[in-house]
Motif scaffolding. Structure first.
Motif, mmCIF file in Angstrom:
data_model
loop_
_atom_site.group_PDB
_atom_site.id
_atom_site.type_symbol
_atom_site.label_atom_id
_atom_site.label_comp_id
_atom_site.label_asym_id
_atom_site.label_seq_id
_atom_site.Cartn_x
_atom_site.Cartn_y
_atom_site.Cartn_z
ATOM 1 N N ALA A 1 0.819 -1.219 0.000
ATOM 2 C CA ALA A 1 0.000 0.000 0.000
ATOM 3 C C ALA A 1 0.850 1.265 0.000
ATOM 4 O O ALA A 1 0.457 2.298 -0.569
ATOM 5 N N SER A 2 2.035 1.190 0.595
ATOM 6 C CA SER A 2 2.899 2.374 0.676
ATOM 7 C C SER A 2 3.329 2.865 -0.700
ATOM 8 O O SER A 2 3.675 4.048 -0.862
ATOM 9 N N CYS A 3 3.320 1.975 -1.707
ATOM 10 C CA CYS A 3 3.730 2.374 -3.057
ATOM 11 C C CYS A 3 2.722 3.326 -3.702
ATOM 12 O O CYS A 3 3.040 3.994 -4.693
ATOM 13 N N PHE A 4 1.494 3.376 -3.144
ATOM 14 C CA PHE A 4 0.467 4.247 -3.711
ATOM 15 C C PHE A 4 0.148 5.418 -2.789
ATOM 16 O O PHE A 4 -0.889 6.071 -2.927
ATOM 17 N N ALA A 5 1.045 5.685 -1.856
ATOM 18 C CA ALA A 5 0.818 6.800 -0.913
ATOM 19 C C ALA A 5 0.862 8.139 -1.621
ATOM 20 O O ALA A 5 0.093 9.059 -1.284
ATOM 21 N N SER A 6 1.729 8.286 -2.589
ATOM 22 C CA SER A 6 1.864 9.569 -3.288
ATOM 23 C C SER A 6 1.549 9.468 -4.772
ATOM 24 O O SER A 6 1.648 10.468 -5.493
ATOM 25 N N GLN A 7 1.183 8.261 -5.239
ATOM 26 C CA GLN A 7 0.869 8.062 -6.647
ATOM 27 C C GLN A 7 -0.414 7.246 -6.791
ATOM 28 O O GLN A 7 -0.715 6.384 -5.966
ATOM 29 N N LYS A 8 -1.147 7.531 -7.850
ATOM 30 C CA LYS A 8 -2.365 6.777 -8.096
ATOM 31 C C LYS A 8 -2.025 5.374 -8.609
ATOM 32 O O LYS A 8 -0.983 5.153 -9.211
ATOM 33 N N LYS A 9 -2.939 4.477 -8.370
ATOM 34 C CA LYS A 9 -2.758 3.121 -8.890
ATOM 35 C C LYS A 9 -2.804 3.146 -10.414
ATOM 36 O O LYS A 9 -3.583 3.907 -11.003
ATOM 37 N N PRO A 10 -1.992 2.354 -11.052
ATOM 38 C CA PRO A 10 -2.029 2.322 -12.525
ATOM 39 C C PRO A 10 -3.347 1.746 -13.024
ATOM 40 O O PRO A 10 -3.876 0.785 -12.477
ATOM 41 N N ARG A 11 -3.880 2.354 -14.092
ATOM 42 C CA ARG A 11 -5.133 1.886 -14.683
ATOM 43 C C ARG A 11 -4.884 1.142 -15.987
ATOM 44 O O ARG A 11 -5.732 0.367 -16.432
ATOM 45 N N THR A 12 -3.742 1.390 -16.598
ATOM 46 C CA THR A 12 -3.343 0.687 -17.812
ATOM 47 C C THR A 12 -1.883 0.285 -17.662
ATOM 48 O O THR A 12 -1.142 0.880 -16.852
ATOM 49 N N PRO A 13 -1.411 -0.669 -18.425
ATOM 50 C CA PRO A 13 0.007 -1.054 -18.342
ATOM 51 C C PRO A 13 0.949 0.111 -18.635
ATOM 52 O O PRO A 13 2.042 0.183 -18.052
ATOM 53 N N GLN A 14 0.529 1.036 -19.509
ATOM 54 C CA GLN A 14 1.398 2.176 -19.816
ATOM 55 C C GLN A 14 1.632 3.069 -18.593
ATOM 56 O O GLN A 14 2.672 3.742 -18.501
#
Length: 297
Positions: A172-185
Motif C-alpha cells: 500500500a505504501s507504493c500508492f501513498a503519493s501516486q495513483k494506482k495504474p489503470r493501464t500497463p502504460q
C-alpha cells in the motif's frame, strides 16, 4: 572378441559343468547335435581341443580347464549385470536430472517430489534452475519443465500443472503519493521490480492481455533481482510493484499485505509441462516420476 564367441563360451562352460552334452543341451534348450556342433566350431576357431569326449562323460582338457578358469567368473559377472538391470523394473533407481525454472521447482515440482522421494528412496533427483530453452539431450538432462508453448515439437510433453495467471501487486505504501495504474502504460510512473533471467541475462517483459490482444511492457525500476522469491519479498517490503504469478501471492492479497492492480489486464499463461525425448525404452525411474507428476484436474 567376435560376438559369436560369447554364446559359444557359455555353451562350453555349461557342458563342462554338467559333464554331459545331454544334460547341457537340456539346460540350454537346444538339441544335443546343435550343441556338439557349437563346441566343434569353438575348438576350430581357437585351434585346440577343449573337451575330452568319451561314451560316458565329457571333461575339459588342460587347455579347456585353463579357459574355464578365466571365463567362468566373467560370465557370472555378466549374468549378475543383467539380473541387476532386470531388478530395476521392480525397484526403480538412479538419478533423474531435470531442467526447470525457479517457480516451477518451488510450486509444481517440489510439492510432489517430496512424497515421491519418500516412496522411492533409491531414486535421486537433480533439479537445475534454468529459464532457457536448452537442448536437454545435448545437456544430458532426463527431462525438462517449461510452459506448454515453450516445449519443442520433437519432445513428448505432459501437463503437470494448471494455467498460470499473472498479476501486478504492490504494498500500500507504493500508492501513498501516486495513483494506482489503470493501464500497463501507467507503470512508467511507478517503481517496478524487475526479474533478470539468469540464463539469458535479459529482463523479463511484463505481458498483459485484453480483448484477446497481448501487450508487452518493459517496466522501469531501480531494483533488479534474479529470483521470483526475492521479488516477492522485496514487494512485501515496499520496494515497488512486482509482476508475479497470482497464485504465488494469493495469500498476501487476501491478507491485505499487498494490493492487486491491473486485474482486468491479467495475462494467463499455459501451465507447466514435463517433457522428455521420444525413446522406445524408458528408464523405470523416469517412468515412475512421470506417473507421480501427471496433472489431474
Amino acid at each position: 572378441m567376435p560376438n559369436d564367441n560369447l554364446k559359444d563360451l557359455n555353451a562350453f562352460v555349461t557342458v563342462a559343468r554338467e559333464g554331459s552334452f545331454t544334460r547341457a543341451a537340456a539346460r540350454l534348450g537346444v538339441s544335443q547335435s546343435a550343441l556338439s556342433q557349437t563346441l566343434r566350431n569353438l575348438e576350430e576357431r581357437v585351434g585346440i581341443r577343449l573337451l575330452n569326449r568319451t561314451t560316458r562323460n565329457v571333461s575339459p582338457t588342460e587347455a579347456g580347464q585353463r579357459l574355464l578358469t578365466h571365463v567362468t567368473p566373467a560370465l557370472e559377472e555378466i549374468e549378475q549385470g543383467f539380473a541387476q538391470i532386470g531388478s530395476l523394473l521392480d525397484r526403480p533407481s538412479g538419478t533423474i536430472r531435470i531442467s526447470a525454472d525457479e517457480y516451477a521447482i518451488e510450486t509444481v515440482l517440489w510439492p510432489r517430489l517430496s512424497p515421491f522421494m519418500a516412496d522411492y528412496p533409491e531414486i535421486g533427483i537433480e533439479l537445475v534452475t534454468d529459464y532457457g530453452r536448452n537442448d536437454i539431450v545435448r545437456e544430458r538432462f532426463d527431462a525438462g519443465v517449461r510452459r506448454g508453448k515453450l516445449v519443442s515439437k520433437d519432445m513428448i510433453a505432459m501437463r503437470i500443472g494448471p494455467d498460470i495467471p499473472m498479476t501486478v501487486v504492490a504494498a500500500a505504501s507504493c500508492f501513498a503519493s501516486q495513483k494506482k495504474p489503470r493501464t500497463p502504460q501507467d507503470l512508467s510512473a511507478h517503481r517496478c521490480i524487475n526479474l533478470r533471467l539468469p540464463t539469458h541475462g535479459e529482463l523479463m517483459a511484463w505481458t498483459f492481455s485484453k480483448a484477446s490482444k497481448d501487450l508487452r511492457i518493459t517496466a522501469e525500476g531501480r531494483l533488479v533481482l534474479t529470483s521470483v522469491r526475492q521479488i516477492r519479498e522485496a514487494c512485501l517490503a515496499g520496494f515497488g510493484l512486482a509482476y508475479l504469478p497470482r497464485d504465488y501471492v494469493a495469500e498476501e492479497i487476501e491478507a491485505g499485505h499487498v494490493i492487486e492492480v491491473l486485474a482486468d489486464w491479467r495475462k494467463t499463461f499455459e501451465g507447466y509441462h514435463l517433457y522428455y525425448p521420444n525413446r522406445r525404452q524408458q528408464a523405470p525411474a523416469l517412468a515412475a516420476l512421470i506417473a507421480a507428476l501427471r496433472y489431474r484436474t
